[in-house]
Motif scaffolding. Structure first.
Motif, mmCIF file in Angstrom:
data_model
loop_
_atom_site.group_PDB
_atom_site.id
_atom_site.type_symbol
_atom_site.label_atom_id
_atom_site.label_comp_id
_atom_site.label_asym_id
_atom_site.label_seq_id
_atom_site.Cartn_x
_atom_site.Cartn_y
_atom_site.Cartn_z
ATOM 1 N N VAL C 287 20.620 -15.335 -23.075
ATOM 2 C CA VAL C 287 20.849 -16.106 -24.301
ATOM 3 C C VAL C 287 20.872 -17.611 -24.032
ATOM 4 O O VAL C 287 20.655 -18.406 -24.937
ATOM 5 C CB VAL C 287 22.166 -15.704 -25.011
ATOM 6 N N ASN C 288 21.165 -18.008 -22.804
ATOM 7 C CA ASN C 288 21.248 -19.429 -22.507
ATOM 8 C C ASN C 288 19.943 -20.020 -21.971
ATOM 9 O O ASN C 288 19.833 -21.238 -21.842
ATOM 10 C CB ASN C 288 22.373 -19.693 -21.499
ATOM 11 N N ARG C 291 17.816 -22.901 -24.012
ATOM 12 C CA ARG C 291 18.359 -24.257 -23.994
ATOM 13 C C ARG C 291 17.740 -25.076 -22.854
ATOM 14 O O ARG C 291 17.439 -26.258 -23.021
ATOM 15 C CB ARG C 291 19.888 -24.179 -23.837
ATOM 16 N N ASP C 334 8.297 -0.408 -29.979
ATOM 17 C CA ASP C 334 7.375 -1.542 -30.006
ATOM 18 C C ASP C 334 7.884 -2.581 -29.003
ATOM 19 O O ASP C 334 8.660 -3.464 -29.334
ATOM 20 C CB ASP C 334 7.342 -2.117 -31.428
ATOM 21 N N THR C 337 7.161 -6.510 -29.544
ATOM 22 C CA THR C 337 8.088 -7.183 -30.452
ATOM 23 C C THR C 337 9.465 -7.342 -29.816
ATOM 24 O O THR C 337 10.095 -8.393 -29.909
ATOM 25 C CB THR C 337 8.210 -6.373 -31.755
ATOM 26 N N THR C 341 11.092 -10.967 -29.412
ATOM 27 C CA THR C 341 12.214 -11.365 -30.276
ATOM 28 C C THR C 341 13.558 -11.267 -29.547
ATOM 29 O O THR C 341 14.133 -12.281 -29.180
ATOM 30 C CB THR C 341 12.249 -10.486 -31.534
ATOM 31 N N VAL C 342 13.988 -10.053 -29.294
ATOM 32 C CA VAL C 342 15.323 -9.877 -28.713
ATOM 33 C C VAL C 342 15.398 -10.523 -27.331
ATOM 34 O O VAL C 342 16.389 -11.126 -26.960
ATOM 35 C CB VAL C 342 15.674 -8.378 -28.625
ATOM 36 N N LYS C 344 13.456 -12.932 -26.323
ATOM 37 C CA LYS C 344 13.018 -14.321 -26.459
ATOM 38 C C LYS C 344 11.742 -14.631 -25.682
ATOM 39 O O LYS C 344 11.518 -15.765 -25.231
ATOM 40 C CB LYS C 344 14.142 -15.273 -26.017
ATOM 41 N N ILE C 403 29.619 -7.862 -20.720
ATOM 42 C CA ILE C 403 29.812 -8.165 -22.121
ATOM 43 C C ILE C 403 28.834 -9.198 -22.630
ATOM 44 O O ILE C 403 28.575 -9.270 -23.806
ATOM 45 C CB ILE C 403 31.270 -8.586 -22.420
ATOM 46 N N PHE C 404 28.278 -10.012 -21.746
ATOM 47 C CA PHE C 404 27.334 -11.010 -22.228
ATOM 48 C C PHE C 404 25.894 -10.656 -21.878
ATOM 49 O O PHE C 404 24.981 -11.361 -22.228
ATOM 50 C CB PHE C 404 27.661 -12.388 -21.661
ATOM 51 N N ARG C 409 22.422 -5.399 -26.522
ATOM 52 C CA ARG C 409 21.619 -5.638 -27.732
ATOM 53 C C ARG C 409 20.234 -5.017 -27.618
ATOM 54 O O ARG C 409 19.644 -4.600 -28.618
ATOM 55 C CB ARG C 409 21.562 -7.129 -28.059
ATOM 56 N N VAL C 412 20.772 -1.468 -28.748
ATOM 57 C CA VAL C 412 20.942 -1.344 -30.192
ATOM 58 C C VAL C 412 19.592 -1.524 -30.894
ATOM 59 O O VAL C 412 19.291 -0.856 -31.882
ATOM 60 C CB VAL C 412 22.008 -2.340 -30.700
ATOM 61 N N ALA C 413 18.746 -2.410 -30.347
ATOM 62 C CA ALA C 413 17.417 -2.593 -30.931
ATOM 63 C C ALA C 413 16.550 -1.347 -30.731
ATOM 64 O O ALA C 413 15.838 -0.915 -31.640
ATOM 65 C CB ALA C 413 16.741 -3.819 -30.320
ATOM 66 N N GLN C 415 17.673 1.685 -30.418
ATOM 67 C CA GLN C 415 18.267 2.682 -31.302
ATOM 68 C C GLN C 415 17.689 2.558 -32.709
ATOM 69 O O GLN C 415 17.339 3.547 -33.345
ATOM 70 C CB GLN C 415 19.777 2.447 -31.313
ATOM 71 N N GLN C 416 17.576 1.300 -33.172
ATOM 72 C CA GLN C 416 17.039 1.050 -34.513
ATOM 73 C C GLN C 416 15.580 1.513 -34.611
ATOM 74 O O GLN C 416 15.171 2.107 -35.601
ATOM 75 C CB GLN C 416 17.127 -0.447 -34.808
#
Lengths: 311, 320, 556
Positions: C287-288, C291, C334, C337, C341-342, C344, C403-404, C409, C412-413, C415-416
């Protein structure tokens, strides 16, 4: 009174045993089989399983195992970490407790040095806007958990105001890094202490001898310090156990956010690694700390408040 | 056949009770802070029950082409790291909080009242033992014990649920989401019933010394009947106060467990878990951390205000 | 003007904080029991802080908690970071994953590829100054073969006599023989590329006297004697391990005076410490990364890893016992994608398991392409016929994903996508990897693996062979086995000609991917920030820092 203290100490023993029993039972029946975890890739091997189980003494009756555990705990031996074979649980706790104690010490100073004066001010300015302001802050503030306060403090103090830059890590008591966690940890109990002081002082202010003193023309502050504070401190002491409990809970949630290598971080890390021997040890030690705090409160109480009788 | 005096007392008390509750309610709505607490609380309950139905989004619905958007008209709180509408996630978090809060309160009050009443009424060594148990549990740091129970109970409970699902064929039981809830319920209820038990015991002991109970006892009314008809209704006020104040700390505890990653598991929504998930980007997107945190604090604060207000309303003599 | 105001206000607060605490300390110092320990710490920390070039200190933070400091019980990847500080073996890999000599100067291989003769450097010493010779090599290998922990020793298999020592029937392997003080001969029962395996920690040297002095209260690993470039100077449980140069290191002691490893694995904390110049290197959390990447930060180093992410399936447990179901699960994802996206767009999409940076990577491997319609069709073609007939699917998420970390995520993606494209609700189960019952309950899960040593054996054989520990059905693990794949892998394992070997492994990889026992997701890339004053620092292809011994700190 000696009799009271002895009795008080004697209650300590069964309570400690009960705490150990509860923890051990949960740790015994709760998680997966420690023997299988130790066997690792050979966990399906029944022969090795039974052999190791016997070697570890885990095939004996529960009561016998519990007695062993209790006896070992009394000697300071909490067993071995599951995750790391080179780590004794006792050692891990002995290394992290001083860090948390230092942080709690810094927080306690903030609580006392800020909470009591604020409570005093609120009481002396009873029913003025200062009182109302302080009281509403206590009610609002005590609802905010530390893990919400931490990011809010970070956003405000670091991102917006740019006041502190070194907030992560641990360098002991004498460093800038302790400021933020100590303040956040102190926040909740500080408000509680303030409320208690205010309440205590208000009660005493209505006592006859204080009224007389005030009527004699002594200024509010002198009265406050000479008579009031000493009496108002009693409810504070009775709540010390609560403050200690709050500090322990706070350290669990806070230390991992700030990278402080303390007791709380140990708990969170063991939780992630499902390291049950460490979790059992920390639970027993955490409960013992609170019991000792309550014991100290009871003893000090005797000296501070001679009105209390112990028969 | 039951003796008449008992009915007399009971009826007299009924009337008194009604006026007591009426007075209490009037006092409650007169207090501004309590009213504020009550309004926020009702809003929270409304959002938790109907919010998800009213929201145009699904709290689990991901939109991978709308990740991490800032606040906009379409998404008032923006979207999260998987493109889910954050406001809807917050509302789903409210539902979790309400669900856990209500269930655990019921469990705690149930256990507390049962054990407290038993201790008070039976007295003797049972009383001593029960109260000693309460003291012991209270000497644990609550949260630490809840964490430990949560970590140890997860697997046994899951095993039990799996067995239950196999035996009964109820597949819905064998679902991680329910298991998370049950584990959280169990952990929080187990650490929280003590104070209620102590309170109920104290109330009953003081009420028992009062005339109407003594006379009922003297006329041979059976013990359970006295407890249920007379003692419990009179001890109810303080219990309601304690339960309301306790509600806030239960919501807080659930969020704290989820913050540590052992409460409600993803993709379920919990405010605590949202804070954890987004703490990594607190510099870039502070609102993802601030919104769940502030919402949580407001609910806890509303519960505390309401508790204070109820306390004043139900025990007017306790006010300074 | 505004700037000065800001600075003075900040200084004011810092001063006030310091003053306040100093006053408190003065008032309460005698009462504080923890004070001495604390003062001790801050003293060391201050020593480390100014660090001019004259003082060569490299401060690092561990990416995750370590599990064992014993090289023969490697638990997690981070353990290797520590092992490579103070241990070494006969050979090692450099930052480009080439095998280079370490304690052995040279070696000879017989024509039948079964006999290896290693010539040690002369004058080798342990870090305690005692001489190192052939009998230490023999001790180390036998010690690992007999070791209770199975995590690394299985790579010693194929040495004659390994099984006997493993099962406790013999003290020493017949296949490891001392020729003279500086020469060791190793004999295999089947031809494998032993030298390629040897950079792995399973083959590293430990000292008998040191290991045998172990007690529970004073583990030998905390004061280990080794042959690596550094040795442990200070071990502070839960806080840090400080290394100093090994004065007897064969290539001469490293220039660094100290390497400090902070046991602080939270990535956000690490990043903040890095930005305050308190640590010199930090691995970024996904996630960092944007930046720094968007700002073209000159301190950002990107390294492609021999490290692959995938979801695995237990092919013996319904419904994963049906290849059509497995393929349907893959076809419903997919990846393009997902990575755009997830993740990055930071990582390379994987279609096979041999990473792009590994010799032998096959750019033409054909996996199950993303196609929701085909996915549904595959389910209807399967023996289950319809999703409603599938048993509940549980997905294992390792507790270590942190946790980070990105894993939660990602899961979870995924799973969706299964929900959307197949209409299957997959339940996520978070568990610690070691916890066997977790794997019992889940039919699939996510994992990421790095190569243990620079040979395709550690990638393809390890993942796909039915005899691999990952597939052993009695271990209730993935249970994959395909005789055709096994035959190819066994042939490849004993082939030393590189092109032929790559071809065989690629063929096996293709069959493995088509069987859909796993679904490759991506090849990992590490994003590391390195301070400009740290010279000669390199991140190796498995995420370790193999050139720490050459690092020089320049004046800031």
């Amino acid at each position: 009174m000696t009799l009271y203290l002895v009795r008080r100490l004697l209650v300590f023993i069964p309570t400690f045993m009960a705490i150990t029993l509860i923890t051990y039972t949960l740790g015994f029946y709760g998680p997966g089989d420690p023997v299988r975890i130790r066997l690792g890739e050979n966990w399906h091997d029944e022969e090795a399983y039974l052999a190791l189980k016997h070697e570890l003494g885990l095939d004996r009756p529960f009561t016998e195992q519990f007695a062993d555990y209790l006896w070992a705990v009394l000697q300071g031996d909490f067993g071995e970490s599951i995750y790391r074979s080179d780590l004794q649980v006792g050692e891990a706790m002995a290394n992290t407790l001083p860090v948390s104690a230092t942080l709690a010490f810094a927080s306690s100073l903030v609580i006392i040095l800020v909470g009591i004066p604020l409570g005093l001010i609120a009481a002396l300015k009873h029913n003025t806007w200062i009182d109302y302001l302080l009281v509403s802050i206590t009610v609002l503030g005590s609802s905010i958990p530390v893990f919400v306060l931490a990011p809010i403090f970070m956003i405000v103090l670091v991102l917006k105001l740019n006041l502190i830059d070194k907030i992560y890590g641990w360098e002991g008591l004498f460093s800038q890094k302790i400021i933020m966690p100590a303040l956040i940890l102190a926040f909740g109990p500080l408000l509680g202490v303030m409320r208690l002081t205010r309440q205590g002082v208000l009660e005493v202010l209505n006592q006859d001898y204080v009224r007389t003193a005030r009527a004699k023309g002594l200024s509010g502050w002198v009265v406050a310090i000479r008579h009031v504070l000493r009496n108002a401190i009693t409810p504070l002491l009775t709540n010390m156990g609560l403050v200690v409990a709050f500090l322990i809970t706070g350290s669990i949630l806070l230390e991992s956010i700030f990278g402080i290598p303390g007791f709380g971080s140990l708990i969170v890390r063991s939780l992630r690694q499902r390291d049950y021997p460490i979790l059992m040890g920390t639970t027993i030690i955490g409960a013992s700390i609170i019991m000792v705090a309550n014991l100290i409160v009871d003893i000090v109480y005797v000296y501070i408040d001679p009105r209390v009788s112990y028969n | 056949m039951e003796p008449t005096p008992q009915f007399d007392h009971s009826e007299k008390w009924e009337i008194k009770t009604r006026s007591l509750w009426g007075d209490a309610f009037r006092r409650l709505v007169r207090s501004k802070t309590a009213l504020l607490g009550l309004s926020i609380f009702l809003l929270f309950v409304f959002a938790a029950i109907f919010g998800l139905a009213l929201s145009p989004y699904d709290y689990l619905r991901q939109d991978l082409y709308a990740l991490e958007q800032g606040p906009s008209l379409a998404h008032p709180f923006g979207t999260d790291e998987l493109g889910r509408d954050f406001l809807t996630r917050i509302i789903a978090g409210a539902r979790t909080a309400l669900f856990v809060g209500v269930f655990v309160t019921i469990l705690q009050v149930g256990c507390g009242v049962l054990i407290g009443a038993t201790a008070a009424y039976l007295g003797g060594w049972i009383d001593t033992l029960l109260m000693w148990t309460v003291d012991t549990i209270l000497s644990f740091p609550h949260f630490l014990l809840a964490v430990f129970i949560n970590a140890t109970l997860e697997n046994p409970i899951e095993d039990a649920m799996v067995t239950l699902a196999e035996r009964t064929g109820w597949q819905w039981v064998n679902n991680t989401v329910y298991i998370d809830y049950v584990v959280v319920f169990g952990a929080l209820a187990m650490v929280g019933w003590g104070p209620i038990a102590r309170l109920v015991r104290g109330q009953i002991l003081s009420l028992r010394a009062q005339d109407f109970i003594l006379s009922a006892e003297a006329t041979g009314v059976q013990t359970p009947r006295i407890v249920v008809r007379h003692l419990l209704p009179n001890a109810l006020g303080p219990v309601i106060v304690a339960a309301t104040a306790g509600f806030g700390s239960i919501v807080l505890a659930e969020s704290s467990l989820s913050f540590l990653g052992i409460g409600i598991q993803p993709p379920g929504a919990s405010w605590g878990a949202m804070i954890t998930e987004n703490l990594g980007v607190w510099r870039e997107r502070p609102h993802l951390v601030a919104v769940p945190g502030i919402t949580l604090s407001i609910i806890v604060f509303a519960a505390n205000f309401l508790g204070d207000g109820l306390n004043d309303a139900l025990n007017p003599q306790s006010r300074h | 003007m505004r700037q000065t105001g800001k600075i003075s206000r900040r200084q004011l607060i810092q001063g006030a904080g310091g003053l306040g605490l100093a006053m408190l300390a003065a008032a309460c110092a005698p009462a504080a029991p923890a004070a001495p320990a604390v003062e001790d710490e801050s003293a060391t920390a201050e020593d480390a802080e100014p660090a001019p070039a004259a003082q060569q200190v490299l401060t690092l933070a561990q990416p995750e908690p370590f599990k064992a400091l014993d090289p023969h019980t490697m638990g997690t990847l981070v353990d290797l970071h520590y092992h490579e500080m103070n241990f070494s073996g006969l050979v090692r890999t450099d930052a480009n994953y080439n095998v280079v000599p370490e304690l052995a100067e040279s070696w000879e291989i017989s024509d039948d590829l079964l006999d290896f003769t290693f010539h040690l450097r002369e004058g080798l010493k342990w870090s305690d100054g005692s001489p190192f010779n052939a009998k230490d090599v023999v001790y180390s290998l036998n010690r690992n073969a007999a070791h209770e922990d199975a995590s690394t020793k299985r790579w010693l298999a194929n040495i004659v006599g390994y099984e006997a020592v493993r099962d406790g029937e013999a003290e020493a392997m017949e296949g490891v023989v001392i020729i003279d003080d500086f020469t060791v001969a190793i004999t295999l029962d089947q031809a494998v590329d032993l030298v390629a395996r040897m950079p792995f920690a399973a083959f590293w040297m430990v000292q008998q006297a040191n290991v045998e002095s172990d007690t529970p209260d004073d583990p030998w690993t905390h004061r280990a004697v080794g042959t690596g470039p550094f040795m442990i100077k200070e071990f502070v449980e839960g806080q840090r391990i400080v290394y100093e140069p090994n004065p007897h290191y064969w290539a001469g002691p490293p220039q660094l005076d100290e390497v400090v490893w902070l046991q602080l694995e939270d990535k956000q904390t690490q990043l903040a410490l890095y930005e305050n110049d308190e640590i010199d290197v930090v691995e970024l959390d996904t996630v960092n990364v944007p930046r720094f990447k968007d700002a073209d930060d000159p301190e950002l180093v990107e390294v492609d890893m021999i490290w692959w992410w995938y979801t695995w399936k237990k092919v013996l447990i319904p419904p994963m016992d049906d290849i059509k179901v497995r393929q349907a699960f893959n076809a419903a994802i997919d990846r393009t994608t997902l990575i755009e996206t997830v993740l990055k767009g930071l990582y390379t999409e994987a279609h096979g398991i041999i990473p792009t940076s590994m010799p032998g990577h096959n750019p033409n491997v054909q996996d199950i392409p993303f196609n929701p319609d085909r996915a549904k069709q595959l389910i209807s073609e399967s023996s289950y016929g319809d999703v409603s007939n599938l048993p509940p699917i549980k997905f294992f998420q390792p507790g270590w994903s942190g946790i980070f970390g990105i894993a939660p995520r990602l899961i979870v993606a995924l799973q969706q996508m299964w929900q959307d494209n197949l209409g299957i609700e997959v339940e996520i189960k978070v568990e610690e990897f070691e916890y066997e019952s977790a794997e019992t309950r889940a039919q699939m899960g996510i994992n990421s693996t790095t190569a243990r040593f620079p040979d395709l054996e550690s990638i393809v054989w390890e993942m796909a062979h039915s005899k691999s520990l990952r597939n052993a059905p009695e271990l209730n693990r993935w249970g994959y086995g395909n005789p055709e794949v096994d035959a190819l892998l066994d042939q490849a394992r004993y082939t030393l000609e590189q092109n032929e070997k790559h071809r065989l492994y690629q063929e096996a990889e293709q069959l493995y991917i088509t069987d859909a026992a796993i679904m490759p997701i991506m090849f990992n890339r590490l994003f590391v920030l390195v301070k400009p004053w740290v010279k000669n620092f390199q991140v190796g292809p498995t995420g370790t820092y193999p050139s720490t011994r050459d690092v020089v700190i320049e004046a800031r």
